[in-house]
Design a protein around this motif. Sequence first.
Motif, PDB file in Angstrom:
ATOM      1  N   ASP A 113      -0.953 -17.392  95.556  1.00 23.33           N
ATOM      2  CA  ASP A 113      -1.763 -16.247  95.149  1.00 23.33           C
ATOM      3  C   ASP A 113      -1.514 -15.944  93.676  1.00 23.33           C
ATOM      4  N   PRO A 114      -2.474 -16.218  92.786  1.00 24.10           N
ATOM      5  CA  PRO A 114      -2.259 -15.974  91.362  1.00 24.10           C
ATOM      6  C   PRO A 114      -1.892 -14.526  91.046  1.00 24.10           C
ATOM      7  N   ALA A 115      -2.439 -13.570  91.795  1.00 26.82           N
ATOM      8  CA  ALA A 115      -2.135 -12.160  91.533  1.00 26.82           C
ATOM      9  C   ALA A 115      -0.656 -11.868  91.764  1.00 26.82           C
ATOM     10  N   ASP A 116      -0.075 -12.477  92.796  1.00 27.92           N
ATOM     11  CA  ASP A 116       1.351 -12.261  93.048  1.00 27.92           C
ATOM     12  C   ASP A 116       2.202 -13.002  92.020  1.00 27.92           C
ATOM     13  N   VAL A 117       1.700 -14.130  91.521  1.00 27.84           N
ATOM     14  CA  VAL A 117       2.397 -14.836  90.437  1.00 27.84           C
ATOM     15  C   VAL A 117       2.524 -13.913  89.232  1.00 27.84           C
ATOM     16  N   ALA A 118       1.430 -13.235  88.886  1.00 30.65           N
ATOM     17  CA  ALA A 118       1.447 -12.329  87.732  1.00 30.65           C
ATOM     18  C   ALA A 118       2.485 -11.235  87.912  1.00 30.65           C
ATOM     19  N   ARG A 119       2.647 -10.762  89.144  1.00 28.10           N
ATOM     20  CA  ARG A 119       3.629  -9.695  89.409  1.00 28.10           C
ATOM     21  C   ARG A 119       5.066 -10.187  89.315  1.00 28.10           C
ATOM     22  N   LYS A 120       5.293 -11.484  89.581  1.00 25.16           N
ATOM     23  CA  LYS A 120       6.658 -12.002  89.662  1.00 25.16           C
ATOM     24  C   LYS A 120       7.147 -12.659  88.370  1.00 25.16           C
ATOM     25  N   LEU A 121       6.291 -12.781  87.366  1.00 21.77           N
ATOM     26  CA  LEU A 121       6.719 -13.368  86.096  1.00 21.77           C
ATOM     27  C   LEU A 121       7.780 -12.507  85.432  1.00 21.77           C
ATOM     28  N   SER A 122       8.758 -13.162  84.817  1.00 25.26           N
ATOM     29  CA  SER A 122       9.802 -12.442  84.081  1.00 25.26           C
ATOM     30  C   SER A 122      10.214 -13.260  82.864  1.00 25.26           C
ATOM     31  N   GLU A 123      11.110 -12.721  82.078  1.00 24.95           N
ATOM     32  CA  GLU A 123      11.614 -13.442  80.911  1.00 24.95           C
ATOM     33  C   GLU A 123      12.384 -14.696  81.316  1.00 24.95           C
ATOM     34  N   LYS A 124      12.873 -14.728  82.559  1.00 22.27           N
ATOM     35  CA  LYS A 124      13.648 -15.869  83.044  1.00 22.27           C
ATOM     36  C   LYS A 124      12.776 -16.967  83.655  1.00 22.27           C
ATOM     37  N   THR A 125      11.466 -16.698  83.811  1.00 20.55           N
ATOM     38  CA  THR A 125      10.579 -17.699  84.416  1.00 20.55           C
ATOM     39  C   THR A 125      10.448 -18.903  83.494  1.00 20.55           C
ATOM     40  N   LYS A 126      10.887 -20.056  83.978  1.00 23.89           N
ATOM     41  CA  LYS A 126      10.829 -21.279  83.167  1.00 23.89           C
ATOM     42  C   LYS A 126       9.857 -22.319  83.733  1.00 23.89           C
ATOM     43  N   ALA A 127       9.537 -22.192  85.028  1.00 27.48           N
ATOM     44  CA  ALA A 127       8.644 -23.178  85.653  1.00 27.48           C
ATOM     45  C   ALA A 127       7.963 -22.561  86.860  1.00 27.48           C
ATOM     46  N   ILE A 128       6.891 -23.210  87.288  1.00 27.20           N
ATOM     47  CA  ILE A 128       6.183 -22.822  88.508  1.00 27.20           C
ATOM     48  C   ILE A 128       5.805 -24.095  89.248  1.00 27.20           C
ATOM     49  N   ILE A 129       5.862 -24.045  90.578  1.00 30.10           N
ATOM     50  CA  ILE A 129       5.487 -25.206  91.395  1.00 30.10           C
ATOM     51  C   ILE A 129       4.335 -24.807  92.321  1.00 30.10           C
ATOM     52  N   PRO A 130       3.088 -24.843  91.821  1.00 30.92           N
ATOM     53  CA  PRO A 130       1.957 -24.597  92.722  1.00 30.92           C
ATOM     54  C   PRO A 130       1.791 -25.773  93.676  1.00 30.92           C
ATOM     55  N   VAL A 131       1.567 -25.468  94.937  1.00 34.83           N
ATOM     56  CA  VAL A 131       1.427 -26.505  95.964  1.00 34.83           C
ATOM     57  C   VAL A 131      -0.048 -26.681  96.309  1.00 34.83           C
ATOM     58  N   HIS A 132      -0.512 -27.926  96.322  1.00 31.67           N
ATOM     59  CA  HIS A 132      -1.877 -28.242  96.769  1.00 31.67           C
ATOM     60  C   HIS A 132      -1.808 -28.487  98.277  1.00 31.67           C
TER      61      HIS A 132
END
Length: 382
Positions: A113-132
Amino acid sequence: MSEPKRTIHISLPSTGEAEWNAVRAPIESGWLTQGPKVAEFEKSFAERHQVTHALATTSCTTALHLALAAAGIGPGDEVIVPAFTWVATANVVLYCGAIPVLVDVLRDTCNIDPADVARKLSEKTKAIIPVHLFGLCAEMDELKAILPEHVTIIEDAACAAGASYRGVPAGGLGDMAAFSFHPRKSITTGEGGMLTSNNTTLSETANMLRNHGASLSEEQRHQGPRPYLLPDFNLLGFNYRMTDLQGAVGIVQLKKLDHFIEERAKWAGWYREQLNEIDWLTCPKEPESGRHAWQAFVTYVDPEKAPMPRNEIMDILQQKGIATRPGTHAVHMLSYYAERFGYKPEDFPGARDCDVQTMAIPLHNRMSHEDYTYVVETIKNV
């Protein structure tokens, strides 16, 4: 005399004489570990998925781990992971000493859910693993619009060989991607995986890391002018190399990929037509722009309308000889993650509902028309 019980597996690999014959060459040559067959498989896979680099590995899990390691993910870093995915997607983050930050998924696609991704971003976020998930690409454009440029995007394309998003094949939608060749996937090498990328620096680092951190691969060393000299080891690496036996099988399987997907897509469409009248069962949809790889056909059982709970429906189908599975599991509801991080089921309601209500029904390239008809008739009679 009673009729023999029918058995329809949730999935079966489609292999035969061509794969059997393919392993003769490495066996006869004596080159069994990573070598020319793996190199050929990598080249063909890269061409099919329109990427610059492809590195074969022992599994999708090790490909994901390599990707994180190549990106320099380490202790204290945060990596965003969907809460509804196979546990390996989150495990590889812990392997690096980093922190998996779970986000919810959308019930209609089971994808991040992109909207929840936006809520969980922080200064420590270095990577994301979206699953197909199940072969349907995540909404990559929405994710990219949200993510800061420094965040590394690693596609978990375990189910997505041959899939595409807005005309771009899976594997080239982020900085790196990881594919699976497990027997439940569309094409298989037994176990096995592939890391893809268009980033030469990341690919070169990953290539060294999968071979103990060696500056040269075994094939490069043996074919070079001085094969008796060992290479330098300038990184702390792993042994994540695919064998040439698997590479030989992968070459044959890859040639069948598009045919496999076309056949699965045909029957997925037929399933949707036939099951449309069942008001308690929601079928997966084709993407508006792109290609679904149809690794699995995952339905959603409406708990308000279904005649009984999902698990009871699955039990009835099992008794009738039809294998089913939950789509996958909600990571936050697994004992290890719930106990270590204190998660509760309601923390990620979309993932929780997908965990409890999704039901994969048989879809693979060894099913007959009679098999599909039997599955539909049995579900209608629940």
